[in-house]
Write a protein that holds these residues in place. Structure first.
Motif, PDB file in Angstrom:
ATOM      1  N   LEU A 201      10.015 -16.553   7.323  1.00  0.00           N
ATOM      2  CA  LEU A 201      11.217 -17.046   6.630  1.00  0.00           C
ATOM      3  C   LEU A 201      12.430 -16.299   7.182  1.00  0.00           C
ATOM      4  O   LEU A 201      12.368 -15.087   7.396  1.00  0.00           O
ATOM      5  CB  LEU A 201      11.098 -16.800   5.131  1.00  0.00           C
ATOM      6  N   PRO A 202      13.539 -16.973   7.426  1.00  0.00           N
ATOM      7  CA  PRO A 202      14.712 -16.296   8.006  1.00  0.00           C
ATOM      8  C   PRO A 202      15.444 -15.433   6.993  1.00  0.00           C
ATOM      9  O   PRO A 202      15.369 -15.659   5.781  1.00  0.00           O
ATOM     10  CB  PRO A 202      15.594 -17.473   8.462  1.00  0.00           C
ATOM     11  N   VAL A 203      16.153 -14.432   7.498  1.00  0.00           N
ATOM     12  CA  VAL A 203      17.013 -13.619   6.644  1.00  0.00           C
ATOM     13  C   VAL A 203      18.082 -14.527   6.027  1.00  0.00           C
ATOM     14  O   VAL A 203      18.658 -15.370   6.706  1.00  0.00           O
ATOM     15  CB  VAL A 203      17.689 -12.505   7.476  1.00  0.00           C
ATOM     16  N   GLY A 204      18.313 -14.374   4.731  1.00  0.00           N
ATOM     17  CA  GLY A 204      19.339 -15.180   4.065  1.00  0.00           C
ATOM     18  C   GLY A 204      18.837 -16.501   3.521  1.00  0.00           C
ATOM     19  O   GLY A 204      19.632 -17.315   3.050  1.00  0.00           O
ATOM     20  N   VAL A 205      17.499 -16.727   3.553  1.00  0.00           N
ATOM     21  CA  VAL A 205      16.973 -18.014   3.088  1.00  0.00           C
ATOM     22  C   VAL A 205      17.245 -18.214   1.597  1.00  0.00           C
ATOM     23  O   VAL A 205      17.280 -19.355   1.115  1.00  0.00           O
ATOM     24  CB  VAL A 205      15.461 -18.104   3.397  1.00  0.00           C
ATOM     25  N   ASP A 206      17.452 -17.118   0.862  1.00  0.00           N
ATOM     26  CA  ASP A 206      17.733 -17.243  -0.568  1.00  0.00           C
ATOM     27  C   ASP A 206      19.090 -17.892  -0.826  1.00  0.00           C
ATOM     28  O   ASP A 206      19.382 -18.296  -1.953  1.00  0.00           O
ATOM     29  CB  ASP A 206      17.672 -15.855  -1.245  1.00  0.00           C
ATOM     30  N   HIS A 207      19.903 -18.039   0.211  1.00  0.00           N
ATOM     31  CA  HIS A 207      21.197 -18.720   0.055  1.00  0.00           C
ATOM     32  C   HIS A 207      21.100 -20.198   0.445  1.00  0.00           C
ATOM     33  O   HIS A 207      22.089 -20.915   0.347  1.00  0.00           O
ATOM     34  CB  HIS A 207      22.275 -18.039   0.912  1.00  0.00           C
ATOM     35  N   TRP A 208      19.937 -20.647   0.920  1.00  0.00           N
ATOM     36  CA  TRP A 208      19.765 -22.048   1.282  1.00  0.00           C
ATOM     37  C   TRP A 208      19.669 -22.895   0.012  1.00  0.00           C
ATOM     38  O   TRP A 208      19.323 -22.390  -1.065  1.00  0.00           O
ATOM     39  CB  TRP A 208      18.496 -22.244   2.122  1.00  0.00           C
ATOM     40  N   THR A 209      19.920 -24.173   0.144  1.00  0.00           N
ATOM     41  CA  THR A 209      19.901 -25.078  -1.014  1.00  0.00           C
ATOM     42  C   THR A 209      18.475 -25.574  -1.276  1.00  0.00           C
ATOM     43  O   THR A 209      18.196 -26.784  -1.216  1.00  0.00           O
ATOM     44  CB  THR A 209      20.836 -26.268  -0.764  1.00  0.00           C
TER      45      THR A 209
END
Length: 328
Positions: A201-209
């Motif tokens: 999983l990429p860094v920052g995936v928690d900001h994806w919709t």
């Protein structure tokens, strides 16, 4: 519609639905004895591929020829690029030849955006995949396949995917397909869940919709569609999971897992599939798997995109839509 198609995130809901509806019109052309339209006669399209590709390049070429465009295929291998020619020089050469559209695949994320926003070329630019960034026509053909299967062939006209639950499984880190699908499916109203090992999983995936889960079995019962991703070993420079057997045990899709999905649920894969690891032959060859449909729909979708970017706003196909809805 904008002048270029660089990212699925650039599309509004109305743009996306217009492309899906136009794709339905193009799909009807494939049912005719002569699968060709005069729409782009006299227009020149260049397929500018700096990265190896088989199905995407052939799909674009088939779409362009079915719209009667003049087609030029360019591959970096064996061209002046291998002698050091820059993207700018290549673009200006194409501009001098008077091309109307450039379909570009490039290993560097952002190359299509650079081409579209420079003053090197005046043609429409279509992103056919750039690095790990975007692959918008793949997302559009996936959405079209979902709409046909989950909403209906004619019942889906004018409709989005609101309320549908889509699960995307596997190597999200290296996947431009996953990024494009998350952007487009959110725009179309679907609820997306990513399932992958934490290392993929990429860094920052928690900001994806979208939502993120590490437990595939818990997500399957509420998934209208499950999209398996290819494990992109060619982009990996380290060990991202212990063994293929362990990956398959946690994140592979077999018949037992598919049985946990709703009866109407479909299985998707952008290809090429790694059978036995990402997906078993039993699932890949089942009638719930849409891989072959996705390939066919890729041609229809790319015809629609080329038509809308180059052809104008007149109806693409000169026949009336059926009055009665026909659902599949």
């Amino acid at each position: 519609m904008k002048r270029h198609l660089i990212s699925a995130a650039d599309l509004t809901r109305d743009d996306a639905v217009l492309i899906l509806d136009t794709t339905e019109e193009m799909a009807r052309v494939a049912d005719r004895p002569i699968k060709k339209l005069p729409t782009l006669r006299g227009r020149t399209v260049v397929n500018l591929f700096f990265e190896d590709s088989t199905r995407t390049r052939i799909s674009f070429e088939a779409a362009e020829k079915r719209l009667s465009a003049d087609v030029i295929n360019f591959t970096a291998k064996g061209s002046s690029v291998s002698k050091g020619e820059s993207l700018k020089d290549t673009a200006q050469t194409l501009e001098a030849m008077g091309v109307d559209a450039v379909v570009i695949r490039h290993g560097a994320s952002g190359a299509p955006y650079r081409l579209a926003t420079s003053d090197w070329i005046d043609a429409a630019v279509i992103n056919a995949g750039d690095g790990t960034h975007q692959h918008p026509t793949q997302a559009l053909l996936d959405a079209f396949t979902m709409r046909r299967r989950l909403v209906g062939r004619d019942a889906g006209l004018g409709q989005d995917l609101a309320g549908k639950r889509i699960t995307i499984v596997g190597d999200v880190l290296h996947s431009r397909v996953a990024r494009s699908n998350v952007d487009l499916l959110h725009t179309l109203g679907a609820e997306v869940t990513l399932v992958a090992p934490p290392t993929l999983l990429p860094v920052g995936v928690d900001h994806w919709t979208c939502d993120v889960s590490y437990d595939l079995d818990s997500v399957l019962p509420k998934s209208d569609a499950v999209m398996m991703l290819r494990v992109q070993r060619e982009r990996m420079n380290a060990a991202f999971f212990p063994t293929e057997r362990e990956y398959s045990r946690r994140y592979g899709l077999d018949g037992e897992r598919m049985a946990k999905m709703p009866e109407h649920g479909i299985v998707m894969h952008p290809g090429p599939m790694v059978r036995g690891m990402e997906i078993t032959a039993e699932v890949a060859d089942s009638d719930r798997c849409t891989v072959i449909e996705q390939v066919a729909n890729g041609v229809h979708t790319r015809m629609a995109v080329l038509y809308l970017l180059l052809g104008g706003n007149e109806p693409a196909v000169s026949h009336a839509r059926p009055v009665d809805s026909e659902t599949k």
